[in-house]
Design a protein around this motif. Structure first.
Motif, short mmCIF file in Angstrom:
data_model
loop_
_atom_site.label_atom_id
_atom_site.label_comp_id
_atom_site.label_asym_id
_atom_site.label_seq_id
_atom_site.Cartn_x
_atom_site.Cartn_y
_atom_site.Cartn_z
N ILE A 1 80.66 42.49 17.75
CA ILE A 1 81.35 42.80 16.39
C ILE A 1 81.68 41.54 15.46
CG2 ILE A 1 82.72 44.27 15.21
CD1 ILE A 1 82.24 46.59 17.03
N ALA A 2 82.40 40.89 16.28
CA ALA A 2 82.96 39.64 15.41
C ALA A 2 81.91 38.62 15.34
CB ALA A 2 83.93 38.95 16.64
N ASN A 3 80.84 38.72 15.93
CA ASN A 3 79.70 37.88 15.72
C ASN A 3 78.85 38.74 14.36
OD1 ASN A 3 77.63 36.13 15.85
ND2 ASN A 3 76.58 37.17 17.51
N LEU A 4 79.02 39.72 14.56
CA LEU A 4 78.20 40.69 13.27
C LEU A 4 78.79 40.24 12.04
CD1 LEU A 4 76.26 43.23 12.54
CD2 LEU A 4 78.26 44.55 12.58
N VAL A 5 80.08 40.37 11.79
CA VAL A 5 80.92 40.09 10.71
C VAL A 5 80.58 38.50 10.16
CG1 VAL A 5 82.96 39.74 9.62
CG2 VAL A 5 82.61 41.77 11.22
N ASN A 6 80.45 37.68 11.10
CA ASN A 6 80.32 36.45 10.79
C ASN A 6 78.94 36.03 10.32
OD1 ASN A 6 81.06 33.63 10.90
ND2 ASN A 6 79.71 33.33 12.67
N GLU A 7 77.95 36.78 11.04
CA GLU A 7 76.72 36.78 10.62
C GLU A 7 76.19 37.18 9.16
OE1 GLU A 7 73.65 35.14 11.84
OE2 GLU A 7 74.71 34.23 13.41
N ALA A 8 77.11 38.29 8.92
CA ALA A 8 76.94 38.91 7.59
C ALA A 8 77.51 38.00 6.59
CB ALA A 8 77.43 40.11 7.40
N ALA A 9 78.58 37.48 6.86
CA ALA A 9 79.09 36.44 5.78
C ALA A 9 78.35 35.23 5.57
CB ALA A 9 80.40 35.91 6.52
N LEU A 10 77.50 34.91 6.70
CA LEU A 10 76.68 33.88 6.65
C LEU A 10 75.17 34.14 5.68
CD1 LEU A 10 76.45 32.12 10.25
CD2 LEU A 10 77.41 31.36 8.19
N PRO B 1 73.91 45.45 2.67
CA PRO B 1 72.60 44.97 3.08
C PRO B 1 72.70 43.62 3.87
CG PRO B 1 72.47 45.35 0.79
CD PRO B 1 73.99 45.72 1.29
N ASP B 2 73.71 42.96 3.74
CA ASP B 2 74.13 41.74 4.67
C ASP B 2 74.45 42.14 6.14
OD1 ASP B 2 73.90 40.08 2.28
OD2 ASP B 2 75.90 40.62 1.85
N PHE B 3 75.10 43.23 6.24
CA PHE B 3 75.35 43.70 7.35
C PHE B 3 74.33 44.24 8.18
CE2 PHE B 3 80.02 43.54 6.33
CZ PHE B 3 80.44 43.29 7.37
N GLU B 4 73.45 44.88 7.28
CA GLU B 4 72.19 45.40 8.06
C GLU B 4 71.20 44.41 8.56
OE1 GLU B 4 71.25 49.12 6.89
OE2 GLU B 4 69.90 48.63 8.50
N GLU B 5 71.27 43.00 7.71
CA GLU B 5 70.34 42.08 8.35
C GLU B 5 70.95 41.32 9.38
OE1 GLU B 5 68.59 38.62 5.52
OE2 GLU B 5 69.83 40.19 4.30
#
Ligand code: ADP
Ligand code: MG
Ligand code: ZN
Length: 629
Positions: free
Chosen positions: A379-388, A401-405
């Motif tokens: 989940i920590a990784n998910l948030v980081n990826e979404a921000a990226l 949509p960023d979270f989805e991706e």
């Protein structure tokens, strides 16, 4: 005894340029330059042969001399142009006529100790000093820039000392049970006297058990942060190096550092890397890992928790650990760090999403629902990826949509690691666990249910945990029979709802069979076989696990044992089927509830199914026995 030792703390400046080294270096360069140009500041001295000196003496050119140590003469003479010339000459032999002739000419004679003036000595040694200084300087620098060539056996733990940002329990979402257990460690570290005055025994070692990414490391740091003590961190794999003996010496070093900095926490991550059952390797004998483990055991025995040191360790494979590690006085306390359920995932999302700018459409509860099987780290990784993803699109905020991706990327990228569970599979798991759980309410000898979950645990897809009402050291026949019935709950429920079964039943069937076999062969619980011990268990040391049953009975007895075991198992299946068939509606509604809420505790199940509430026992105690998958 170690607490007042004022040895300096390990060098924490490594890596940054060292101002003292720099000043030292510049000083050396300056002196070096001065040495080469020192001639300019003194009068020029001509070195002349002794014969020339005697000639000058004959010609009355000499005005004054200074005899150095009977080995050289310095002096002045009148040159051809009348200017005085400073000269120096070495005395090649003991010349008995020198002094009489000097006195005869009336020359001013004085003596001096030859060139050993402090300044001279300094300049003689200067090149050496510069050389050594330079080597020292290089040595310091190499250590700083990660060249480990000179660091064998030096504990890497020091790097984790005094790490700037403190972590506290509020940085760890969920994990109520684990936090509750670790509170005690925190309050001990904060005020050891309070406990020792009462004569209370404090655990030396606490083992954090949980799947990768569930926050074990985070939890250990939080304990140190909460207590405000130093935190030494070392990973089990750091101990195991190429060179024999390095691991053991690292262990020693780690504990030495801990003692000097008490009160503190020593955290050993990935304990299984060093702590595997000894002798389990086929290489035989005392390999490096075994030496390291032995040293660890010695160190753990060698101190008293009164010193204010608590050792935490983490592993996701407690089953492979050497039993010696789990003995009283070592890691005798285990804390389960569980995978997060839907509510806990939301709480973890809240913690990590607080660090990024969120769009107005963000619904964290929905994200939590859409990420079954993800760990805290995922989940920590998910948030980081979404921000990226958002940053890549030059957006000001992170949106749904960023979270989805990000989720799709993680699920596809690390499908190997993260358990991706389809809805069908989740439903089958829910039915299976509901089957186990429901039986707890219809069997009179079974322990009450603690909670039922479809959050993956270890290699199991879900779990129905029960909790004994009081500590027990032996079990009755009735309890074991009910336990076997509960084991079959999953298998029966799958058959009732899907008309087929899954591989998830493997462990249940194994457990049930094992228990029935023990009933017959060891516990005298099968009437037709009587209270006789059939066979002996062997525990071959070199495999570390029970593998064989020594057969000391006839072929005929073997058949009777098999029949007896089968009878017990058949009866259990029948009972499970009979209960679940009549309660099929409850089974289905419990499965539905699990699909939505993932985890239900006893009270919630009772409320859902309309059972009367139970008089309360302490629900914060860790689960004791469980039926998995
Ligand atoms: P483990 O040691 O169990 O493999 P870590 O402690 O290394 O897991 O967790 C990795 C990261 O995952 C943590 O640094 C943290 O950012 C995040 N994380 C895991 N669990 C939680 C949690 N319960 N609350 C908040 N963050 C978590
Ligand atoms: Mg970790
Ligand atoms: Zn099961």
């Amino acid at each position: 005894m170690f607490n007042d030792d004022k040895t300096p703390r390990p060098n924490l400046r490594a890596g940054r340029p060292n101002p003292f080294a720099l000043i030292f270096f510049l000083l050396m360069v300056g002196l070096f330059v001065a040495y080469f140009f020192r001639g300019d500041t003194r009068a020029v001295i001509q070195e002349i042969p002794y014969s020339a000196f005697t000639n000058h003496l004959e010609r009355n050119d000499i005005t004054a001399v200074k005899i150095l140590d009977n080995t050289a003469i310095e002096g002045t003479l009148r040159g051809g142009s009348g200017d005085p010339i400073h000269f120096k000459t070495l005395i090649p032999y003991q010349d008995p006529t020198l002094l009489p002739s000097l006195r005869e000419k009336g020359i001013n004679v004085s003596g001096a100790v030859s060139g050993l003036s402090p300044l001279r000595i300094f300049f003689e040694f200067l090149p050496w000093l510069i050389g050594f200084g330079f080597i020292w300087f290089m040595f310091r620098n190499m250590q700083g820039t990660g060249n480990k060539a000179f660091q064998f056996g030096k504990s890497k733990a020091k790097r984790y000392l005094d790490e700037g940002k403190k972590v506290s329990f509020s940085d760890v979402a969920g994990q109520k049970d684990a936090k509750y257990e670790l509170e005690e460690v925190v309050s001990f570290l904060k005020n050891p006297q309070k406990f020792t005055k009462m004569g209370a025994k404090i655990p030396k070692g606490v083992l954090l058990v949980g799947m990768p990414g569930t926050g074990k490391t985070l939890m250990a740091r939080a304990v140190a942060g909460e207590a405000g003590v130093a935190y030494f961190h070392m990973s089990g794999s750091d101990f195991v190096e190429m060179f024999v003996g390095v691991g053991a010496s690292r262990v020693r070093d780690l504990f030495d550092q801990g003692r000097r900095n008490a009160p503190c926490i020593i955290f050993i991550d990935e304990l299984d890397a060093v702590g595997r059952t000894r002798g389990a390797g086929y290489g035989g004998g005392h390999d490096e890992r075994e030496q390291t483990l032995n040293q660890l055991l010695v160190e753990m025995d060698g101190f008293d928790s009164k010193e204010g040191i608590i050792i935490l360790a983490a592993t996701n494979r407690p089953d492979v650990l050497d039993p010696a590690l789990l003995r009283p006085g070592r890691f005798d306390r285990q804390v389960l760090v569980a995978m997060p359920d839907i509510k806990e995932r939301e709480a973890i999302l809240q913690i990590h999403a607080a660090k990024i700018p969120l769009g107005s459409d963000i619904d964290l509860a929905r994200i939590a629902r859409a990420t079954p099987g993800m760990s805290g780290a995922d989940i920590a990784n998910l948030v980081n990826e979404a921000a990226l993803f958002a940053a890549r699109k030059d957006k000001a905020t992170v949106e749904m949509p960023d979270f989805e991706e990000a989720r799709d990327k993680i699920l596809m990228g690390v499908a190997r690691k993260t358990l991706v569970i389809s809805d069908k599979e989740r439903h089958m798991t829910a039915v299976h666990e509901a089957g186990h759980a429901l039986l707890h309410y219809y069997l009179k000898n079974a322990d009450p249910l603690h909670k039922v979950t479809i959050v993956p645990h270890g290699r199991a897809l879900g779990m129905a945990m029960s909790l004994p009402e009081e500590d027990t050291y032996s079990r009755t026949k009735g309890w074991i029979e009910d336990r076997i019935v509960i084991c079959y709950g999953g298998w029966i429920a799958e058959r009732l709802c899907y008309n087929e079964t899954t591989t998830g039943t493997k462990q249940d069937i194994q457990q049930a069979t094992e228990m029935a076999r023990h009933m017959v062969c060891e516990w005298g619980m099968a009437d037709e076989m009587g209270p006789v011990a059939y066979g002996q268990e062997e525990e071959p040391i070199f495999l570390g696990k029970e593998i064989a049953r020594h057969k000391d009975y006839s072929e005929d007895t073997a058949q009777r044992i098999d029949k007896s075991v089968k009878r017990i198992l058949d009866a259990a299946q029948e009972q499970a089927e009979q209960i679940l068939r009549t309660q099929k509606e409850k089974l289905e509604s419990l499965a539905e509830a699990l699909m939505v809420r993932e985890t239900l505790v006893d009270d919630e199940v009772r409320e859902l199914l309309g059972f009367p509430p139970r008089e309360h026992s302490n629900s914060l105690v860790a689960p004791v026995s469980g039926v998995s998958s």
